[in-house]
Design a protein around this motif. Structure first.
Motif, PDB file in Angstrom:
ATOM      1  N   TYR A  42     -28.169  -1.816   5.791  1.00  0.00           N
ATOM      2  CA  TYR A  42     -27.882  -0.444   6.225  1.00  0.00           C
ATOM      3  C   TYR A  42     -29.170   0.236   6.670  1.00  0.00           C
ATOM      4  O   TYR A  42     -29.200   0.968   7.642  1.00  0.00           O
TER       5      TYR A  42
ATOM      6  N   HIS B 258     -30.487  -1.456  10.004  1.00  0.00           N
ATOM      7  CA  HIS B 258     -29.441  -1.618  10.996  1.00  0.00           C
ATOM      8  C   HIS B 258     -29.935  -1.754  12.431  1.00  0.00           C
ATOM      9  O   HIS B 258     -29.690  -2.738  13.094  1.00  0.00           O
ATOM     10  N   ALA B 259     -30.689  -0.759  12.872  1.00  0.00           N
ATOM     11  CA  ALA B 259     -30.979  -0.731  14.302  1.00  0.00           C
ATOM     12  C   ALA B 259     -32.396  -1.128  14.640  1.00  0.00           C
ATOM     13  O   ALA B 259     -32.694  -1.445  15.779  1.00  0.00           O
TER      14      ALA B 259
ATOM     15  N   GLY C  38     -19.540   8.775   7.174  1.00  0.00           N
ATOM     16  CA  GLY C  38     -18.799   8.257   6.016  1.00  0.00           C
ATOM     17  C   GLY C  38     -17.306   8.503   6.114  1.00  0.00           C
ATOM     18  O   GLY C  38     -16.574   8.333   5.144  1.00  0.00           O
ATOM     19  N   ILE C  39     -16.842   8.929   7.301  1.00  0.00           N
ATOM     20  CA  ILE C  39     -15.401   9.162   7.469  1.00  0.00           C
ATOM     21  C   ILE C  39     -14.894   8.291   8.623  1.00  0.00           C
ATOM     22  O   ILE C  39     -13.972   8.654   9.329  1.00  0.00           O
ATOM     23  N   GLU C  40     -15.524   7.119   8.791  1.00  0.00           N
ATOM     24  CA  GLU C  40     -15.205   6.285   9.957  1.00  0.00           C
ATOM     25  C   GLU C  40     -14.091   5.276   9.682  1.00  0.00           C
ATOM     26  O   GLU C  40     -13.687   4.547  10.578  1.00  0.00           O
ATOM     27  N   SER C  41     -13.640   5.189   8.436  1.00  0.00           N
ATOM     28  CA  SER C  41     -12.590   4.211   8.143  1.00  0.00           C
ATOM     29  C   SER C  41     -11.396   4.911   7.519  1.00  0.00           C
ATOM     30  O   SER C  41     -11.562   5.780   6.661  1.00  0.00           O
ATOM     31  N   TYR C  42     -10.210   4.523   7.962  1.00  0.00           N
ATOM     32  CA  TYR C  42      -9.008   5.018   7.315  1.00  0.00           C
ATOM     33  C   TYR C  42      -8.203   3.811   6.868  1.00  0.00           C
ATOM     34  O   TYR C  42      -7.767   3.009   7.690  1.00  0.00           O
ATOM     35  N   PHE C  43      -8.013   3.671   5.570  1.00  0.00           N
ATOM     36  CA  PHE C  43      -7.367   2.465   5.043  1.00  0.00           C
ATOM     37  C   PHE C  43      -5.859   2.611   5.075  1.00  0.00           C
ATOM     38  O   PHE C  43      -5.317   3.645   4.712  1.00  0.00           O
TER      39      PHE C  43
ATOM     40  N   ASP D 266      -7.469  -4.231   7.317  1.00  0.00           N
ATOM     41  CA  ASP D 266      -6.398  -3.269   7.137  1.00  0.00           C
ATOM     42  C   ASP D 266      -6.937  -1.849   7.073  1.00  0.00           C
ATOM     43  O   ASP D 266      -6.691  -1.117   6.142  1.00  0.00           O
ATOM     44  N   TYR D 267      -7.749  -1.519   8.046  1.00  0.00           N
ATOM     45  CA  TYR D 267      -8.180  -0.132   8.150  1.00  0.00           C
ATOM     46  C   TYR D 267      -8.350   0.219   9.619  1.00  0.00           C
ATOM     47  O   TYR D 267      -8.484  -0.647  10.471  1.00  0.00           O
TER      48      TYR D 267
ATOM     49  N   TRP E 253       0.797  -1.216   0.000  1.00  0.00           N
ATOM     50  CA  TRP E 253       0.000   0.000   0.000  1.00  0.00           C
ATOM     51  C   TRP E 253       0.835   1.275   0.000  1.00  0.00           C
ATOM     52  O   TRP E 253       0.720   2.117  -0.873  1.00  0.00           O
TER      53      TRP E 253
ATOM     54  N   ARG F 141     -25.692  10.503   8.750  1.00  0.00           N
ATOM     55  CA  ARG F 141     -26.962   9.796   8.877  1.00  0.00           C
ATOM     56  C   ARG F 141     -27.052   9.165  10.256  1.00  0.00           C
ATOM     57  O   ARG F 141     -26.059   8.657  10.767  1.00  0.00           O
TER      58      ARG F 141
ATOM     59  N   SER G 134     -16.005   4.886   3.334  1.00  0.00           N
ATOM     60  CA  SER G 134     -16.274   3.949   4.436  1.00  0.00           C
ATOM     61  C   SER G 134     -16.364   2.497   3.981  1.00  0.00           C
ATOM     62  O   SER G 134     -16.662   2.213   2.835  1.00  0.00           O
ATOM     63  N   VAL G 135     -16.112   1.606   4.928  1.00  0.00           N
ATOM     64  CA  VAL G 135     -16.224   0.184   4.648  1.00  0.00           C
ATOM     65  C   VAL G 135     -17.629  -0.141   4.146  1.00  0.00           C
ATOM     66  O   VAL G 135     -17.830  -0.938   3.261  1.00  0.00           O
TER      67      VAL G 135
ATOM     68  N   TYR H 131      -9.486   6.880  -1.289  1.00  0.00           N
ATOM     69  CA  TYR H 131     -10.180   8.064  -0.780  1.00  0.00           C
ATOM     70  C   TYR H 131     -10.873   7.797   0.559  1.00  0.00           C
ATOM     71  O   TYR H 131     -11.723   8.565   0.986  1.00  0.00           O
ATOM     72  N   HIS H 132     -10.539   6.682   1.186  1.00  0.00           N
ATOM     73  CA  HIS H 132     -11.066   6.355   2.521  1.00  0.00           C
ATOM     74  C   HIS H 132     -12.574   6.396   2.586  1.00  0.00           C
ATOM     75  O   HIS H 132     -13.158   6.884   3.544  1.00  0.00           O
TER      76      HIS H 132
ATOM     77  N   VAL I 255     -34.064   6.169  12.322  1.00  0.00           N
ATOM     78  CA  VAL I 255     -32.841   5.576  11.810  1.00  0.00           C
ATOM     79  C   VAL I 255     -32.670   5.931  10.334  1.00  0.00           C
ATOM     80  O   VAL I 255     -33.642   5.947   9.581  1.00  0.00           O
ATOM     81  N   ASN I 256     -31.444   6.220   9.948  1.00  0.00           N
ATOM     82  CA  ASN I 256     -31.096   6.517   8.552  1.00  0.00           C
ATOM     83  C   ASN I 256     -31.498   7.927   8.126  1.00  0.00           C
ATOM     84  O   ASN I 256     -31.375   8.283   6.972  1.00  0.00           O
TER      85      ASN I 256
ATOM     86  N   GLN J 218     -10.724   2.814  -1.355  1.00  0.00           N
ATOM     87  CA  GLN J 218      -9.744   2.813  -0.261  1.00  0.00           C
ATOM     88  C   GLN J 218      -8.834   4.027  -0.337  1.00  0.00           C
ATOM     89  O   GLN J 218      -8.497   4.618   0.676  1.00  0.00           O
TER      90      GLN J 218
ATOM     91  N   ARG K 230     -27.493   6.505  12.803  1.00  0.00           N
ATOM     92  CA  ARG K 230     -27.455   5.046  12.817  1.00  0.00           C
ATOM     93  C   ARG K 230     -28.346   4.490  13.928  1.00  0.00           C
ATOM     94  O   ARG K 230     -28.983   3.470  13.781  1.00  0.00           O
ATOM     95  N   TYR K 231     -28.277   5.139  15.094  1.00  0.00           N
ATOM     96  CA  TYR K 231     -29.151   4.757  16.211  1.00  0.00           C
ATOM     97  C   TYR K 231     -29.701   6.037  16.815  1.00  0.00           C
ATOM     98  O   TYR K 231     -29.008   7.043  16.865  1.00  0.00           O
TER      99      TYR K 231
ATOM    100  N   GLU L  85     -23.346   8.497  11.628  1.00  0.00           N
ATOM    101  CA  GLU L  85     -22.271   8.052  10.744  1.00  0.00           C
ATOM    102  C   GLU L  85     -22.085   9.102   9.659  1.00  0.00           C
ATOM    103  O   GLU L  85     -23.054   9.548   9.048  1.00  0.00           O
TER     104      GLU L  85
ATOM    105  N   ILE M 288     -14.847  14.089   3.578  1.00  0.00           N
ATOM    106  CA  ILE M 288     -13.941  13.065   3.072  1.00  0.00           C
ATOM    107  C   ILE M 288     -12.606  13.250   3.808  1.00  0.00           C
ATOM    108  O   ILE M 288     -12.172  14.383   4.032  1.00  0.00           O
TER     109      ILE M 288
END
Lengths: 413, 245
Positions: free
Chosen positions: A184, A187-188, B196-201, B49-50, A78, B108, A140-141, A137-138, B73-74, A135, B110-111, B194, B232
């Motif tokens: 999604y 989810h809850a 959309g910036i919760e993961s950093y690869f 790997d994030y 990477w 958005r 989300s998963v 641009y990060h 929700v959402n 990935q 989530r809960y 959430e 982002i």
């Protein structure tokens, strides 16, 4: 490609048939030798070439391995690979794989099987590209748009090339999107309950199945109807199998997913209407189509409207009397399995037979160990079911004998 | 067929280029802000790997932000942000509609929890100083007990044990021992959001390193905000040093 296949199967049929001709004194043994000698090269080729399916399987597996390798290579290096080089690797390998595949399969036509596997590899690298860019641009998963874009972009290619592997990939992508997107949304609001998803996939499976039947009905689409029918049948029957268990103690659907349920129902309706206008038809298409309509309607209303009786669930309840609805769903599922196998034999379509047999075994296994049936006369259930099958086979055998007899009379004439 | 094939393959390539161009445009034209992260429940760390990132604005106390309505929700949520003294951005208010001015981020829900619980523990250490500790789950601790705590960033409790306990977990971060002075329970209306910036690869194997640092130190994230508030990630800042971009 297919002409070779036809030649080989012709040769195999010829060798069987020629003995009958000899017995019936249509030809002499010398003539038999002469005829067979005429096709000696075909015999040799058939023996040496090996089965074509094997080559397809091996090359598809090869494509999968290389695809995964490319993803791993980029993922594990990477930080060493600059961003633009990562993208360059993806773009160049994707275009190279597509290009070479097309050249081998359609331009030169000397390696059609390997060529089509390379095209599949191109589509896999394209999907890897979507996720690698996500990935970089990060993003989300949780990225349901990824599989959706992948599937929708591969779908037209599958139609242009009439390639079943590409179509299967596209269908799987879109089914993955469906799961990710709907989970999604839900989810809850529905902790621990998988039934809303089971019902959603049930409908999606029936819709796919019906889409497959629609493809069969039009000559130019017939070639690629298989993936729709097989994935649809597998998913719908898996969901149907879940409904044979004790799941009717709570609501089956979820209001949140209503839009998804409606989408699946709409796809089904469109394909059903097209089915009515189809030109080419399989044997026994009407019962199959009508059955799908009934199942789809029943599943849709169960999902949206079903409310369990308050007394239906009372905590720990081994051996409590069964609700009628569980018994009904079991009977419908058993008929479904038998119908599948029957259709498979009538149409000489092995996929139906295999799917039917798979769920027959799973169903027998589950009912045998089903704890909720303890107090019901389980043995009686099995005996009655078995006797019905035996009686059914007696009827079938009689019918078969009659048909064969009528053939013999015609031949004698 | 060749023509159609080439067209659809090129369309696939164009789609990839389109995603890149769109994201690049977003990164280069958006408003840059810096957000503070908070430790993530250690049971949930490193799932690939994030790095999983939670922010101060992930769990919003709606009463504190004086927002009276419910969320489903959402549902979209806009969180208005204000730059604080340490140059990070903090939430000041939330709304369901896009704000007409100021800096805000879109997410958005989530809960939505009409009743969420939070706890605070007052601990008197051996020198007589009082510390406020934050457990992340119901602590089940009694007044007057003597306990040793493993603490993460901002005095969050990672683990704790009695001095005479048979099993003493190893602390990878700082420890604090003392006598429980008081335990408090707060009820709040909480929205988990959430963005959309919760993961950093990161490269394989790098995730755990950064996650450990995240839970022990000060990890900030640089985010580029689009006009409609979508964010982002553009960089990771660990103890003031730009770690990755």
């Amino acid at each position: 490609m297919s002409s070779d296949k036809d030649k080989f199967s012709f040769y195999r049929k010829l060798t069987k048939e020629i003995d009958i001709w000899l017995r019936e004194n249509l030809i002499t043994s010398d003539q038999k030798e002469n005829i067979l000698n005429r096709y000696a090269s075909l015999k040799e080729a058939d023996e040496k070439a090996g089965p074509g399916k094997l080559i397809t399987t091996i090359s598809v597996l090869g494509a999968l391995l290389v695809g995964i390798g490319v993803i791993l290579f980029v993922a594990s290096n990477w930080s060493e690979i600059p961003r633009w080089e990562k993208l360059f690797i993806i773009f160049s390998s994707m275009l190279f794989s597509y290009g070479l595949g097309f050249y081998l399969c359609y331009e030169k036509q000397n390696f059609p099987k390997v060529g089509s596997s390379l095209i599949l590899l191109g589509a896999l690298i394209f999907g890897a590209g979507i996720f690698l860019i996500a990935q970089i641009y990060h993003i989300s998963v949780h990225y349901p748009n990824g599989p959706l874009m992948w599937g929708l972009a591969v779908l037209p290619l599958a139609y242009v090339l009439r390639m079943k592997t590409l179509l299967t990939l596209a269908i799987i992508d879109i089914l993955i999107w469906l799961g990710m997107e709907s989970s999604y949304w839900l989810h809850a609001s529905a902790f621990g309950s998988i039934m809303p998803f089971v019902m959603l996939y049930f409908m999606a499976g029936i819709a796919l199945w019906s889409t497959g039947i629609m493809h069969k009905g039009f000559r130019h689409l017939k070639e690629i109807s298989g993936p729709y029918v097989v994935t649809g049948a597998l998913i719908a029957m898996s969901a149907g199998y879940v409904l044979t268990f004790d799941v009717f103690y709570s609501k089956l659907g979820s209001d949140t997913l209503f839009i998804f349920y409606s989408g699946a129902a709409a796809l089904f309706t469109v394909s059903f209407i097209f089915n009515l206008f189809a030109k080419d038809r399989d044997k026994a298409w009407l019962p199959e189509t009508v059955f799908l309509l009934i199942i789809m309607t029943a599943v849709f209303f169960l999902t949206v409207l079903y409310v369990p009786e308050k007394t239906a669930y009372s905590g720990f309840r081994y051996g409590q009397p069964h609700s009628m609805i569980t018994i009904c769903s079991n009977i419908v599922f058993a008929l479904w399995i038998i119908g599948m196998i029957y259709l498979g034999y009538v149409r000489r379509y092995t996929a139906y037979i295999n799917i039917g047999l798979l769920f027959f075994i799973l169903d027998v296994f589950a009912r045998y160990f089903d704890v909720f049936w303890r107090l019901l006369p389980r043995s009686l259930f099995f005996i009655i079911g078995g006797l019905m099958l035996i009686l059914g086979s007696v009827v079938l055998e009689k019918k078969r004998r009659r048909i064969l007899a009528s053939f013999k009379i015609k031949e004698a004439d | 067929m060749r023509f159609k094939f080439i067209v659809f393959v090129l369309l696939q390539a164009l789609l990839l280029i389109g995603i890149i161009a769109y994201r690049d445009h977003w990164v280069s034209t958006g408003e840059r802000i810096i957000l503070k992260t908070v430790p993530v429940d250690p049971r949930d760390i490193f799932r690939g790997d994030y790095v999983r990132l939670d922010y101060e604005i992930t769990n919003l106390d709606l009463d504190k932000l004086s927002f009276k309505e419910k969320f489903s929700v959402n549902e979209k949520i806009f969180v208005k942000l204000l730059k604080s003294d340490d140059s990070t951005y903090r939430p000041v208010s939330v709304s369901k509609e896009i704000p007409s001015e100021g800096t805000f981020i879109q997410g958005r829900v989530r809960y939505y929890m009409p009743v969420a619980l939070r706890w605070e523990i007052s601990l008197k250490d051996d020198t007589g100083n009082i510390h406020t500790l934050i457990p992340r789950w119901n602590p089940n601790i009694k007044k007057g007990e003597r306990l040793t705590f493993c603490l993460g960033r901002m005095n969050t409790i990672q683990n704790y044990y009695k001095d005479d306990a048979q099993y003493k977990p190893q602390c990878s971060t700082k420890t604090l021992a003392g006598i429980i002075e008081d335990t408090k329970e707060f009820k709040l209306r909480q929205a988990v959001v959430e963005y959309g910036i919760e993961s950093y690869f990161v490269e394989e194997g790098q995730g755990r390193k950064i996650e450990t640092a995240r839970n022990a130190q000060e990890l900030r994230v640089e985010v580029s905000l689009r006009k409609d508030g979508k964010g982002i990630i553009t960089g990771l800042i660990l103890d003031g040093n730009l770690l990755l971009r």
